[in-house]
Design an enzyme around this catalytic site. Structure first.
Site, PDB file in Angstrom:
ATOM      1  N   SER A  65      26.432  48.423  41.376  1.00 45.62           N
ATOM      2  CA  SER A  65      26.709  49.538  42.285  1.00 45.62           C
ATOM      3  C   SER A  65      26.108  50.821  41.722  1.00 45.62           C
ATOM      4  CB  SER A  65      28.219  49.714  42.469  1.00 45.62           C
ATOM      5  OG  SER A  65      28.495  50.954  43.094  1.00 45.62           O
ATOM      6  N   VAL A  66      25.123  51.357  42.429  1.00 48.66           N
ATOM      7  CA  VAL A  66      24.448  52.588  42.009  1.00 48.66           C
ATOM      8  C   VAL A  66      25.431  53.761  42.007  1.00 48.66           C
ATOM      9  CG1 VAL A  66      22.624  54.227  42.644  1.00 48.66           C
ATOM     10  CG2 VAL A  66      22.225  51.762  42.859  1.00 48.66           C
ATOM     11  N   ARG A  67      26.297  53.813  43.016  1.00 48.60           N
ATOM     12  CA  ARG A  67      27.255  54.932  43.121  1.00 48.60           C
ATOM     13  C   ARG A  67      28.289  54.873  42.001  1.00 48.60           C
ATOM     14  NH1 ARG A  67      26.947  53.328  48.969  1.00 48.60           N
ATOM     15  NH2 ARG A  67      25.368  54.709  49.848  1.00 48.60           N
ATOM     16  N   LYS A 105      40.092  54.256  45.913  1.00 48.62           N
ATOM     17  CA  LYS A 105      40.156  53.101  45.009  1.00 48.62           C
ATOM     18  C   LYS A 105      41.434  53.225  44.196  1.00 48.62           C
ATOM     19  CE  LYS A 105      36.507  51.269  42.692  1.00 48.62           C
ATOM     20  NZ  LYS A 105      35.435  51.119  41.677  1.00 48.62           N
ATOM     21  N   HIS A 119      37.841  43.707  46.558  1.00 49.53           N
ATOM     22  CA  HIS A 119      36.563  42.997  46.458  1.00 49.53           C
ATOM     23  C   HIS A 119      36.634  41.916  45.378  1.00 49.53           C
ATOM     24  CE1 HIS A 119      33.674  46.058  48.566  1.00 49.53           C
ATOM     25  NE2 HIS A 119      34.788  45.878  49.242  1.00 49.53           N
ATOM     26  N   GLY A 120      37.857  41.671  44.884  1.00 49.09           N
ATOM     27  CA  GLY A 120      38.056  40.579  43.937  1.00 49.09           C
ATOM     28  C   GLY A 120      37.838  40.923  42.482  1.00 49.09           C
ATOM     29  N   LYS A 121      37.692  42.238  42.189  1.00 45.58           N
ATOM     30  CA  LYS A 121      37.339  42.642  40.820  1.00 45.58           C
ATOM     31  C   LYS A 121      38.489  43.287  40.054  1.00 45.58           C
ATOM     32  CE  LYS A 121      32.481  43.259  42.042  1.00 45.58           C
ATOM     33  NZ  LYS A 121      31.382  44.229  42.211  1.00 45.58           N
ATOM     34  N   HIS A 153      40.728  45.629  41.200  1.00 45.49           N
ATOM     35  CA  HIS A 153      41.226  46.913  41.697  1.00 45.49           C
ATOM     36  C   HIS A 153      41.330  46.843  43.225  1.00 45.49           C
ATOM     37  CE1 HIS A 153      36.756  47.451  41.651  1.00 45.49           C
ATOM     38  NE2 HIS A 153      37.009  47.878  42.869  1.00 45.49           N
ATOM     39  N   ARG A 203      40.995  48.665  47.106  1.00 50.75           N
ATOM     40  CA  ARG A 203      40.261  49.666  47.881  1.00 50.75           C
ATOM     41  C   ARG A 203      41.089  50.009  49.116  1.00 50.75           C
ATOM     42  NH1 ARG A 203      34.599  50.218  47.130  1.00 50.75           N
ATOM     43  NH2 ARG A 203      33.912  49.129  45.251  1.00 50.75           N
TER      44      ARG A 203
END
Length: 317
Positions: A107-109, A188, A221-223, A225, A227
């Protein structure tokens, strides 16, 4: 999103690799070059400005013909590329690993936010190089640890208790890949520590979400944390999550998809991700997003979802 090979290239030193950031003139040269099809996946030698990314990644950069890519001529691109290299150079990457590492989509952001945290004198990441590198390694998928509050991408903190921190994401202000939709609003939620959480902390968070963010869906998104997104963007998130999950499975990067706490996650999203993990098709899974679910018994006694209209938050209107 962009591959790590869009930011840096590997240089073999002894039995491991050192990673070197690209400069914008080398990238600009590559974007104008005519390259044979068989060489599209090879790093490009600009002759004058050094090594550039493989031409197959041209669409990752903002040009006259492609406004959806990264603004690679901004100082922020250099900062992100240098930060990635610092993190990769802090670990040993061998010849058998290097291709897999550089093909990883990140993720660039998220990475721009870590640069902003690093530059903020009041932030713990400004004061701790070790914690900063840990945060970057998590962001680029080089660490199996989850993103906790200390290593989070950051933003504006809008809620915190003993177990959770909720961030408002600041992508509208970004330089490298800003979100152009001025109506964008997303949050988040990170765990303060990766350990069991008391019911009282979960109850406090659920109450906050129901009172203040009733116009948003809580998804993951399964990571590791949460959203908090507008209901209108849920289908878009579903497409991305499903595609990433399938791509990871296909390439062998199988990581456990963390469904998180069912009491916090929007019921329909929990059904969608559970169905995805069972191997169902995208169409079958997405139907669950728009299906009326049987209301489960309230897991928290005394916490009501019934509010008078003047008591309900209008965040997101």
């Amino acid at each position: 999103m962009a591959e790590l090979a869009c930011f840096c290239y590997p240089h073999l030193e002894n039995d491991s690799y050192k990673f070197i950031p690209f400069n914008s003139l080398a990238i600009k040269c590559m974007l104008t070059a005519k390259v044979d099809k068989k060489d599209q996946d090879k790093f490009y030698n600009s002759i004058v400005y050094g090594i550039a990314p493989p031409p197959q990644f041209k669409k990752r950069y903002n040009t006259n013909d492609n406004s959806r890519g990264m603004n690679y001529e901004t100082p922020m691109f250099n900062k992100v590329a240098i930060l990635i290299c610092e993190a990769l150079n802090s670990i040993k990457v061998t010849q058998s690993d290097v291709a897999n590492v550089l093909s990883r989509v990140v993720s660039v952001r998220h990475l721009e936010n870590l640069v902003l945290r690093k530059e903020n004198h009041q932030d713990v990441l400004f004061h701790s190089k070790e914690l900063l590198l840990k945060a970057v390694l998590i962001a680029i998928g080089q660490s199996k640890e989850i993103e906790t509050t200390a290593t989070a991408e950051g933003g504006e903190i809008v809620f915190q208790n003993a177990a959770f921190t909720m961030w408002k994401l600041t992508y509208l202000d970004h330089k490298l890949m800003p979100i152009l939709d001025q109506n964008f609003i997303e949050y988040k939620i990170t765990l303060n520590e990766d350990k069991p959480i008391s019911d009282i902390c979960v109850k406090e968070l659920v109450a906050e979400l129901r009172w203040q963010y009733n116009r948003f869906a809580v998804i993951t998104h399964g990571k590791g944390h949460y959203r908090v997104v507008k209901y209108s963007s849920v289908a878009n998130h579903a497409d991305r999550v499903f595609a990433t999950y399938k791509n990871n499975a296909k390439s062998g990067n199988v990581t456990d998809f963390n469904l998180l706490d069912q009491r916090i996650i929007w019921q329909n999203w929990y059904a969608f991700t559970s169905s995805m993990k069972q191997g169902n098709t995208l169409d079958v899974c997405k139907k669950l997003l728009f299906q009326k679910m049987k209301q489960e018994k309230n897991p928290f006694k005394g916490l009501s979802t019934d509010r008078k209209m003047d008591e309900v938050s209008h965040v997101g209107i």
